[in-house]
Enzyme design. Structure first.
Site, PDB file in Angstrom:
ATOM      1  N   GLY A 196       2.670  -6.825  -0.797  1.00 50.59           N
ATOM      2  CA  GLY A 196       3.339  -8.271  -0.389  1.00 50.59           C
ATOM      3  C   GLY A 196       2.424  -8.906   0.604  1.00 50.59           C
ATOM      4  O   GLY A 196       1.973  -8.291   1.402  1.00 50.59           O
TER       5      GLY A 196
ATOM      6  N   ARG B 290     -10.181 -14.564   7.403  1.00 48.95           N
ATOM      7  CA  ARG B 290     -11.167 -15.486   8.063  1.00 48.95           C
ATOM      8  C   ARG B 290     -12.000 -14.604   9.090  1.00 48.95           C
ATOM      9  O   ARG B 290     -13.431 -14.775   8.915  1.00 48.95           O
ATOM     10  CB  ARG B 290     -10.407 -16.251   9.034  1.00 48.95           C
TER      11      ARG B 290
ATOM     12  N   VAL C 118     -14.747 -12.889   6.923  1.00 45.54           N
ATOM     13  CA  VAL C 118     -15.753 -13.522   6.166  1.00 45.54           C
ATOM     14  C   VAL C 118     -16.687 -14.066   7.445  1.00 45.54           C
ATOM     15  O   VAL C 118     -17.926 -14.020   7.264  1.00 45.54           O
ATOM     16  CB  VAL C 118     -15.219 -14.585   5.566  1.00 45.54           C
TER      17      VAL C 118
ATOM     18  N   ARG D 148       0.846  -6.615  -6.828  1.00 48.60           N
ATOM     19  CA  ARG D 148       0.718  -5.170  -7.012  1.00 48.60           C
ATOM     20  C   ARG D 148       0.283  -4.592  -8.178  1.00 48.60           C
ATOM     21  O   ARG D 148       0.666  -5.426  -9.191  1.00 48.60           O
ATOM     22  CB  ARG D 148       2.166  -4.774  -6.698  1.00 48.60           C
TER      23      ARG D 148
ATOM     24  N   ASP E   4       0.070   0.808   2.518  1.00 49.84           N
ATOM     25  CA  ASP E   4      -0.280   2.092   2.170  1.00 49.84           C
ATOM     26  C   ASP E   4      -0.924   2.126   0.610  1.00 49.84           C
ATOM     27  O   ASP E   4      -1.793   2.891   0.224  1.00 49.84           O
ATOM     28  CB  ASP E   4       0.509   3.334   2.591  1.00 49.84           C
TER      29      ASP E   4
ATOM     30  N   THR F  21       0.959  -5.949   6.289  1.00 49.35           N
ATOM     31  CA  THR F  21       2.471  -5.975   5.691  1.00 49.35           C
ATOM     32  C   THR F  21       3.386  -6.116   6.971  1.00 49.35           C
ATOM     33  O   THR F  21       3.164  -5.638   8.254  1.00 49.35           O
ATOM     34  CB  THR F  21       2.678  -4.521   5.134  1.00 49.35           C
TER      35      THR F  21
ATOM     36  N   ASP G 248       6.189  -4.612   6.800  1.00 51.95           N
ATOM     37  CA  ASP G 248       7.093  -3.553   7.235  1.00 51.95           C
ATOM     38  C   ASP G 248       6.598  -2.933   8.496  1.00 51.95           C
ATOM     39  O   ASP G 248       7.677  -2.009   8.988  1.00 51.95           O
ATOM     40  CB  ASP G 248       6.969  -2.564   5.972  1.00 51.95           C
TER      41      ASP G 248
ATOM     42  N   ARG H 188      33.558 -13.442  13.915  1.00 50.08           N
ATOM     43  CA  ARG H 188      33.495 -12.753  12.670  1.00 50.08           C
ATOM     44  C   ARG H 188      32.435 -11.592  13.011  1.00 50.08           C
ATOM     45  O   ARG H 188      31.778 -11.581  14.027  1.00 50.08           O
ATOM     46  CB  ARG H 188      32.799 -13.794  11.717  1.00 50.08           C
TER      47      ARG H 188
ATOM     48  N   GLY I 277      11.636  -4.459   4.865  1.00 52.32           N
ATOM     49  CA  GLY I 277      11.122  -2.913   5.673  1.00 52.32           C
ATOM     50  C   GLY I 277      11.006  -1.887   4.556  1.00 52.32           C
ATOM     51  O   GLY I 277      10.352  -0.756   4.985  1.00 52.32           O
ATOM     52  N   ARG I 278      11.104  -2.112   3.269  1.00 53.46           N
ATOM     53  CA  ARG I 278      10.878  -1.093   2.370  1.00 53.46           C
ATOM     54  C   ARG I 278      11.758   0.052   2.840  1.00 53.46           C
ATOM     55  O   ARG I 278      13.077   0.199   2.905  1.00 53.46           O
ATOM     56  CB  ARG I 278       9.651  -0.768   1.979  1.00 53.46           C
TER      57      ARG I 278
ATOM     58  N   LYS J  48      35.078  -8.407  23.232  1.00 56.38           N
ATOM     59  CA  LYS J  48      33.963  -8.894  22.405  1.00 56.38           C
ATOM     60  C   LYS J  48      34.497  -9.148  21.052  1.00 56.38           C
ATOM     61  O   LYS J  48      35.060  -8.260  20.244  1.00 56.38           O
ATOM     62  CB  LYS J  48      32.978  -7.814  22.206  1.00 56.38           C
TER      63      LYS J  48
ATOM     64  N   HIS K 265      33.120 -11.082  18.286  1.00 57.22           N
ATOM     65  CA  HIS K 265      32.481 -11.036  17.443  1.00 57.22           C
ATOM     66  C   HIS K 265      31.172  -9.727  17.245  1.00 57.22           C
ATOM     67  O   HIS K 265      31.053  -9.201  18.437  1.00 57.22           O
ATOM     68  CB  HIS K 265      31.739 -12.635  17.101  1.00 57.22           C
TER      69      HIS K 265
ATOM     70  N   GLU L 256      17.232  -2.603   4.081  1.00 56.25           N
ATOM     71  CA  GLU L 256      17.274  -3.027   2.910  1.00 56.25           C
ATOM     72  C   GLU L 256      17.264  -1.757   1.948  1.00 56.25           C
ATOM     73  O   GLU L 256      16.717  -0.648   2.574  1.00 56.25           O
ATOM     74  CB  GLU L 256      16.181  -3.985   2.087  1.00 56.25           C
TER      75      GLU L 256
ATOM     76  N   ARG M 134       9.233 -13.151   5.068  1.00 54.42           N
ATOM     77  CA  ARG M 134       7.539 -13.027   4.738  1.00 54.42           C
ATOM     78  C   ARG M 134       6.725 -14.188   5.074  1.00 54.42           C
ATOM     79  O   ARG M 134       5.495 -14.232   5.222  1.00 54.42           O
ATOM     80  CB  ARG M 134       6.989 -12.324   3.218  1.00 54.42           C
TER      81      ARG M 134
HETATM   82  O1  F6P Z   1       6.144  -4.588   1.757  1.00 54.63           O
HETATM   83  C1  F6P Z   1       6.723  -5.897   1.964  1.00 54.63           C
HETATM   84  C2  F6P Z   1       7.988  -6.148   1.498  1.00 54.63           C
HETATM   85  O2  F6P Z   1       8.746  -7.216   1.700  1.00 54.63           O
HETATM   86  C3  F6P Z   1       8.891  -5.006   1.669  1.00 54.63           C
HETATM   87  O3  F6P Z   1       9.701  -5.410   2.855  1.00 54.63           O
HETATM   88  C4  F6P Z   1      10.149  -5.366   0.402  1.00 54.63           C
HETATM   89  O4  F6P Z   1      10.622  -4.202   0.324  1.00 54.63           O
HETATM   90  C5  F6P Z   1       9.018  -5.616  -0.676  1.00 54.63           C
HETATM   91  O5  F6P Z   1       7.660  -6.155  -0.205  1.00 54.63           O
HETATM   92  C6  F6P Z   1       9.420  -6.741  -1.757  1.00 54.63           C
HETATM   93  O6  F6P Z   1       8.495  -6.716  -2.369  1.00 54.63           O
HETATM   94  P1  F6P Z   1       8.327  -8.016  -3.750  1.00 54.63           P
HETATM   95  O7  F6P Z   1       8.465  -9.385  -2.933  1.00 54.63           O
HETATM   96  O8  F6P Z   1       7.436  -7.841  -4.523  1.00 54.63           O
HETATM   97  O9  F6P Z   1       9.911  -7.886  -4.410  1.00 54.63           O
END
Ligand code: F6P
Length: 331
Positions: A23, A33, A36, A85, A116, A138, A140, A175, A183-184, A226, A228, A235, A265
């Site tokens: 990603g 940069r 290079v 990927r 990784d 990354t 994440d 609300r 964050g995967r 409080k 709200h 995710e 991102r």
């Molecule tokens: O590794 C970065 C990331 O944005 C993760 O947070 C997310 O789970 C994943 O890539 C999403 O990947 P893609 O955009 O390929 O669906």
């Protein structure tokens, strides 16, 4: 220690290729940069690879003519050489194609900026004789061998900006906002932004307050005057619409869900990410020149370091500072 290519060799590095993989992350361009410019300064021949490992396998490899190739990109999000990927890169026959493409062009070394998955690709290529160095890029922050990955700080600031805005409307309507962040499988984005935003609850893989407990906490908020609440959730964890429905049923709050998605991102890299990328990009080149291969760069306790790729991949994530205690105390 890697038994592969982490040996000093009398054969000096002559030409390097650089790619971005996985990603995209803000700061990848700044790292490109730095690689290079640093390599050219050291008199190396430099090539760039489009589209990550896919471009490497297909031979989408081009010479960098001069330093102007990377002009005006330090402040740009995304990656100008594209990323992707390639799960098939796990296969030996695919890796061999990549090695052939490098050999055809007399390229002896490869620097890859990514996560990784990118490191595993480099490890495989090292076993086939390519001199490889990885740079952690990354959003994440899920790489144990560096305190911070390139892109994490920018993403964190983007999340905070979004949560600030959601808070305005959430508090105006009294609300509860349930906000999903990326964050995967790593909770750092949720935990760090949770602290920075002073939210009511954070839910990640490693840090899950039992549901009943935080539902109860939400009920108690009214008593604390409080009106709200903000909840951040990593995710890939659970169905946030189901959780919102439960909050609606069981607390006095009307709960709305927000998925921040890929806007996390994008955007200009923060100054922190630009500087981190510049340090690690330069260090990657110097590591190669000093004859240390099959390594990854990183920052540990504010010091730029390089370690073996296999060692980096085996490092436990709990090496890093755990901020959840602070979250507990301050929420
Ligand atoms: O590794 C970065 C990331 O944005 C993760 O947070 C997310 O789970 C994943 O890539 C999403 O990947 P893609 O955009 O390929 O669906």
């Amino acid at each position: 220690m890697s038994e592969i290519t982490n040996k000093r060799t009398s054969k000096p590095v002559k030409s390097i290729a650089v790619l971005t993989s996985g990603g995209d992350a803000p700061g990848m361009n700044a790292a490109l940069r730095a690689v290079v410019r640093s390599a050219l300064k050291h008199g190396l021949e430099v090539f760039f690879v489009n589209d990550g490992y896919k471009g490497l396998v297909e031979g989408d490899i081009h010479p960098v003519i001069d330093r102007n190739f990377v002009k005006d990109i330090i402040n740009r999000g995304g990656t100008i050489i594209q990323s992707g990927r390639l799960p098939e890169f796990a296969k030996l026959e695919v890796q061999k194609k990549a090695v052939l493409q490098l050999k055809r062009r007399n390229i002896d070394s490869l620097i890859a900026i990514g996560g990784d998955g990118t490191y595993r690709g480099l490890l495989a290529l090292s076993k086939l004789g390519v001199h490889c160095i990885g740079i952690p890029g990354t959003i994440d922050n899920d790489i144990a061998s560096t305190d911070f990955t390139i892109g994490f700080d920018t993403c964190l600031n983007t999340i905070c900006d979004c949560v600030d805005k959601i808070r305005d409307t959430s508090s105006s309507h009294q609300r509860c906002s349930l906000i999903e962040v990326m964050g995967r499988h790593c909770g750092d984005l949720a935990v760090f932004s949770g602290i920075a935003e002073g939210v009511e609850a954070v839910i990640t893989y490693d840090y899950r307050i039992p549901e009943e407990e935080f539902i109860n906490d939400l009920r108690e908020l009214e008593k604390k005057k409080k009106h709200h609440a903000i909840i951040l959730i990593s995710e890939n964890l659970l169905d946030i619409n189901e959780l919102a429905a439960k909050i609606n049923r069981e607390t006095g709050f009307e709960c709305k869900t927000e998925v921040l998605g890929r806007l996390q991102r994008g955007g200009k890299p923060s100054a922190f990410d630009r500087i981190l990328a510049s340090k690690l990009g330069n260090h990657a080149v110097e590591t190669l020149i000093q004859g240390r291969y099959c390594r990854v760069t990183g920052i540990i306790a504010n010091e730029v370091r390089d370690i073996d790729i296999d060692e980096a991949l085996a490092m436990p994530r709990d090496r890093k500072e755990n901020l959840t205690r602070l979250l507990d105390i301050l929420r």
